[in-house]
Design a protein around this motif. Structure first.
Motif, short mmCIF file in Angstrom:
data_model
loop_
_atom_site.label_atom_id
_atom_site.label_comp_id
_atom_site.label_asym_id
_atom_site.label_seq_id
_atom_site.Cartn_x
_atom_site.Cartn_y
_atom_site.Cartn_z
N THR A 96 0.86 -1.19 0.00
CA THR A 96 0.00 0.00 0.00
C THR A 96 0.88 1.23 0.00
OG1 THR A 96 -0.13 0.02 2.42
CG2 THR A 96 -1.86 -1.18 1.22
N PRO A 97 0.42 2.33 -0.59
CA PRO A 97 1.23 3.55 -0.62
C PRO A 97 1.46 4.11 0.77
CG PRO A 97 -1.00 3.99 -1.40
CD PRO A 97 -0.88 2.51 -1.28
N ASN A 98 2.67 4.58 1.00
CA ASN A 98 3.05 5.13 2.29
C ASN A 98 2.78 6.63 2.29
OD1 ASN A 98 4.10 5.56 4.83
ND2 ASN A 98 6.24 5.56 4.15
N GLY A 99 1.64 7.04 2.82
CA GLY A 99 1.30 8.44 2.90
C GLY A 99 0.46 8.93 1.74
N LYS A 100 -0.17 10.07 1.95
CA LYS A 100 -1.10 10.64 0.97
C LYS A 100 -0.42 10.99 -0.34
CE LYS A 100 -4.47 14.39 0.42
NZ LYS A 100 -5.13 15.55 1.10
N GLU A 101 0.78 11.57 -0.27
CA GLU A 101 1.46 12.00 -1.49
C GLU A 101 1.79 10.82 -2.40
OE1 GLU A 101 4.83 14.36 -0.51
OE2 GLU A 101 3.64 16.06 0.23
N ASN A 102 2.23 9.72 -1.81
CA ASN A 102 2.53 8.53 -2.61
C ASN A 102 1.26 7.94 -3.21
OD1 ASN A 102 5.34 8.50 -2.28
ND2 ASN A 102 5.17 7.50 -0.29
N ALA A 103 0.17 7.98 -2.46
CA ALA A 103 -1.11 7.49 -3.00
C ALA A 103 -1.57 8.35 -4.17
CB ALA A 103 -2.16 7.47 -1.89
N GLN A 104 -1.36 9.64 -4.07
CA GLN A 104 -1.76 10.55 -5.14
C GLN A 104 -0.95 10.34 -6.41
OE1 GLN A 104 -1.22 14.21 -2.94
NE2 GLN A 104 -3.43 14.49 -2.68
N ASP A 211 -7.02 -0.89 8.08
CA ASP A 211 -7.23 -1.09 6.65
C ASP A 211 -8.50 -0.41 6.16
OD1 ASP A 211 -4.90 -2.50 6.47
OD2 ASP A 211 -5.83 -4.48 6.40
N SER A 212 -9.54 -0.37 6.99
CA SER A 212 -10.77 0.32 6.57
C SER A 212 -10.52 1.82 6.46
CB SER A 212 -11.92 0.03 7.54
OG SER A 212 -11.66 0.55 8.83
N ASN A 213 -9.62 2.34 7.29
CA ASN A 213 -9.24 3.75 7.18
C ASN A 213 -8.46 3.98 5.88
OD1 ASN A 213 -8.97 6.48 8.28
ND2 ASN A 213 -6.81 5.98 8.50
N LYS A 214 -7.58 3.06 5.54
CA LYS A 214 -6.84 3.16 4.29
C LYS A 214 -7.79 3.17 3.10
CE LYS A 214 -2.44 0.93 5.54
NZ LYS A 214 -1.53 -0.19 5.21
N VAL A 215 -8.74 2.25 3.10
CA VAL A 215 -9.70 2.16 1.99
C VAL A 215 -10.46 3.47 1.84
CG1 VAL A 215 -11.85 1.07 1.25
CG2 VAL A 215 -9.94 -0.34 2.02
N GLN A 216 -10.93 4.01 2.95
CA GLN A 216 -11.68 5.26 2.91
C GLN A 216 -10.82 6.39 2.35
OE1 GLN A 216 -13.04 6.63 6.74
NE2 GLN A 216 -14.31 8.24 5.88
N ASN A 217 -9.58 6.50 2.81
CA ASN A 217 -8.69 7.57 2.34
C ASN A 217 -8.33 7.41 0.86
OD1 ASN A 217 -8.62 8.88 4.83
ND2 ASN A 217 -6.86 7.71 5.54
N TYR A 218 -8.08 6.17 0.44
CA TYR A 218 -7.73 5.94 -0.96
C TYR A 218 -8.90 6.27 -1.88
CZ TYR A 218 -3.74 3.32 0.95
OH TYR A 218 -2.61 2.93 1.62
N LEU A 219 -10.11 5.94 -1.44
CA LEU A 219 -11.29 6.27 -2.24
C LEU A 219 -11.45 7.79 -2.38
CD1 LEU A 219 -13.90 3.65 -0.97
CD2 LEU A 219 -13.00 3.84 -3.30
N LYS A 220 -11.18 8.52 -1.30
CA LYS A 220 -11.28 9.98 -1.36
C LYS A 220 -10.23 10.56 -2.31
CE LYS A 220 -13.24 10.72 3.26
NZ LYS A 220 -12.99 11.27 4.62
N ILE A 221 -9.02 10.02 -2.26
CA ILE A 221 -7.96 10.47 -3.16
C ILE A 221 -8.34 10.19 -4.61
CG2 ILE A 221 -5.59 10.00 -3.89
CD1 ILE A 221 -4.92 9.59 -0.90
N LEU A 222 -8.88 8.99 -4.85
CA LEU A 222 -9.29 8.63 -6.21
C LEU A 222 -10.42 9.53 -6.69
CD1 LEU A 222 -8.44 6.47 -8.27
CD2 LEU A 222 -10.25 5.00 -7.37
N GLN A 223 -11.36 9.81 -5.81
CA GLN A 223 -12.47 10.69 -6.18
C GLN A 223 -11.96 12.09 -6.53
OE1 GLN A 223 -14.96 12.28 -3.05
NE2 GLN A 223 -16.83 12.01 -4.26
N CYS A 224 -11.02 12.60 -5.75
CA CYS A 224 -10.51 13.95 -6.01
C CYS A 224 -9.78 14.03 -7.34
CB CYS A 224 -9.59 14.38 -4.87
SG CYS A 224 -10.47 14.81 -3.35
#
Length: 232
Positions: A96-104, A211-224
């Motif tokens: 999984t990406p480490n941090g918001k910037e990597n996920a983006q 992991d549920s927190n990760k899923v929620q955050n990744y979905l928000k990043i994808l939506q943005c």
């Protein structure tokens, strides 16, 4: 014996959760939801699909967080027993990406695959946690068993919702057809394995909350990235 305060809080929480049905994610009263104009189904925009899966993921994470907190208070009243390191999370093998910037920075397909792999990896552990708790007779385990079963169903519904989002993005040319929802074999532990037995109930709830927190955050990043007009 379960304390009166816990019983009162638990009953109130159950009533609150029951007032928010989670099965509206992939169906409506009028017709099932689909991503294109098929006969007899309800077509939603990509923005609406994102709204639904993010709301669903928020409810799922809220339940996981509350159940984890209740478990701590009921079984681990001493602060010395809380905050242990070295959690044995079976999903640690899923990169999984480490941090918001990597996920983006991840490609849409890659981030969607991470979300789906996490969801696929959690349905069976939650089901077995439900079964284990159902064998005990005191108040908290009955309560936690019901919540674990509900979370298992919610994981399944959310996975279907995310697949609808991916399908819609593919139809709109926003994503390739290479997205896989299969978790790695390491993350799908058989219930009789040594690794499974090491992941105790508390660690399971801790890991699912994470992991549920990760899923929620990744979905928000994808939506943005896909629907930026939604206040991102």
């Amino acid at each position: 014996m379960m304390s009166g305060n816990f019983r009162s809080a638990s009953v109130g929480w159950v009533v609150l959760v029951c007032l928010v049905p989670y099965r509206t994610l992939t169906s409506t009263d009028a017709a099932p939801i689909c991503t294109n104009a098929q006969a007899g189904c309800h077509v939603l925009s990509l923005a609406n699909l994102f709204d639904r899966v993010i709301q669903h993921s928020a409810r799922m994470h809220g339940i996981s967080n509350d159940l984890h907190s209740e478990f701590e208070q009921y079984f681990l009243p001493s602060k010395n027993q809380i905050g242990r390191v070295g959690r044995n999370c079976h999903t640690s093998t899923i990169l999984t990406p480490n941090g918001k910037e990597n996920a983006q920075r991840m490609a849409r397909e890659e981030l969607t695959e991470v979300i789906l792999k996490l969801l696929v990896a959690w349905r069976d552990p939650l089901w077995h946690f439900h079964q284990n708790m159902a064998h005990h007779q005191h108040g908290f385990t009955t309560f936690s068993s019901d919540k674990a079963l509900e979370m298992s169903d919610m994981v399944h519904e959310l996975r279907k919702g995310v697949e609808k989002v991916a399908e819609k993005m593919q139809l709109l040319g926003m994503m390739s057809d290479s997205v896989s929802s299969q978790a790695s074999s390491e993350a799908l532990l058989p219930p009789d394995s040594a690794e499974w037995r090491l992941m105790k109930e508390y660690d399971l709830l801790y890991c699912f909350r994470r992991d549920s927190n990760k899923v929620q955050n990744y979905l928000k990043i994808l939506q943005c990235r896909i629907v930026p007009e939604h206040g991102c």
